[in-house]
Write an enzyme that holds these catalytic residues in place. Sequence first.
Site, mmCIF file in Angstrom:
data_model
loop_
_atom_site.group_PDB
_atom_site.id
_atom_site.type_symbol
_atom_site.label_atom_id
_atom_site.label_comp_id
_atom_site.label_asym_id
_atom_site.label_seq_id
_atom_site.Cartn_x
_atom_site.Cartn_y
_atom_site.Cartn_z
ATOM 1 N N ASP A 154 0.834 -1.198 0.000
ATOM 2 C CA ASP A 154 0.000 0.000 0.000
ATOM 3 C C ASP A 154 0.872 1.252 0.000
ATOM 4 O O ASP A 154 2.102 1.170 0.037
ATOM 5 C CB ASP A 154 -0.934 -0.039 1.209
ATOM 6 N N ASP A 227 -10.863 2.341 -3.739
ATOM 7 C CA ASP A 227 -11.238 1.012 -3.260
ATOM 8 C C ASP A 227 -12.672 0.698 -3.674
ATOM 9 O O ASP A 227 -13.531 1.581 -3.737
ATOM 10 C CB ASP A 227 -11.173 0.946 -1.735
#
Length: 544
Positions: A154, A227
């Site tokens: 990430d 997301d």
Amino acid sequence: MLALGLAPAPAAAEPTATSDTPLALTPPMGWNNWAHYMCDIDEAKVVANADALVASGLAAKGYDTVTVDDCWMTRSRDADGNLVVDTEKFPHGMAWLGEYLHAKGLKFGIYQDAGSLTCEKYPGSGSPDGGGPDHYARDARLFASWKVDYVKMDGCNLWVPPGKTKEQAYRDAYNAVARALRDSGRPMVLSASAPAYFQQGEWGSADWHKVIDWVGETGQLWREGKDIKVYSPAAPAASRWSSVLGNYGYNRWLGRYAGPGNWNDPDFLIAGAPGLTDAESRSQVALWAMMAAPFILSSDVSALTPGGLAALGNTDLIALDQDPMGRQGAVVSANATFEVLARPLANGDRAVAVLNRSAATRDISVPLADIGLYGCTVTAKDLWSGGRTEVAANLTGRLAGHDTAVWRLTPHEGCGDAVPTGQITGDGVKCADGANTTGVGAVVLAGCTAAADQRWVVAPDATLRLAGQCLAAGADGLVELARCAPRQPGQRWTHRRDGALVSAAYRLCLTAPAPPATADAPAERLRLADCGDHRVDQAWSLPV
């Protein structure tokens, strides 16, 4: 036109640990906990979902990588600087979990962050705010010792040193991550999230395009946007359909970056999970397959709906997603109701999908010529029903609201090669349009309508043709439609990896006009301008 991506190469069953081991030659498949469990994750849930992948038959169909996302570790490293597994959540530890998954014939994936902290504020691999040593090499060696196969890296909380841009800092960090993984002694697929931290709207910014352009140097797949909407136990029936369309929306224009070993990732498959109908689940699977996107579930696998499970396990759709050519499909035509995509396949077949954005059941009809098959008869296999028909004119059917039809077309003997045909999409997700009132032969940027005045042919001679005329660059900087003239350099174009359409005659780039000042202002014509560095108004998506 540029042929993008790496040449396919066979992957060994047990890859050797070398820096040039080919990885992810087809889009990765598997499961991740985040979009269903978020931080409510533990060993029992991971094992249960791994077992369900095997029991459902999904693992045997390719869903073989089980990844533990954020929140698996304690809030601090040990005295030696190593990450510490939260043994209340994972009592047997991560090495044991890797052994368990490998014994099931599965692969083991784990989450980390290129910044100093993960998104949920657990220890990251990057330098602390203000500078200092990073932990990229240390963490990579630890993951290798656990026999990790896949790392999701990430990009939260990444420090930008003075004198560097944010884009430069992310490039340096992800290159360091990739180097550490290569040097670890174990081949591990890298899922890089760098582009997601630069996204600004569906068409993106210059920095977003820059990051997508280089991220393939670091990893095999990358998250480039928002997301997917996570499941909410407090509102289990809440629709997640708009989130699926949103992620499809930003991913559909980026096909020029995809190919074996490099994949655009619009995030998890939630087909069959709460928040999608069966039709919407079919659509997500079909659209992700057309885009050669990773097939990574994020759900309670044991609770998938029968319709969702059938879509996810459809071997024809999986084969489409995993096609070894690795060309991402492109939008042929789009309007408020329908979207048509086409994708070339390794054996010469052509896949076609039609998305019904509306909530109503509608009839569909797609002429073969509109998808680049001229004077051709094909065998069309409906990948949902398995039925086959001989088609010489139009693909037809009746499509439920929010559903997506998908066919695999096998051209009959005597058919010529498919010619890329469809809309040319530019800044603001608008289409190059040759029918307007701004002058004879003028080409403008207009809302996409799926009409014939937006149906371009990318010809083998590097011309762009509309209704038998060619897009021509003029010395005055304007472009127009003109009679096609053999060997005319002003009519030849190169589509670069960054999306720019470059005039062979002038070495200038096709440039979209600024948005009109008012809704009723006349459309401005497309023109040439000096080629910039990943300029958003010079990025174009072409049919394939």
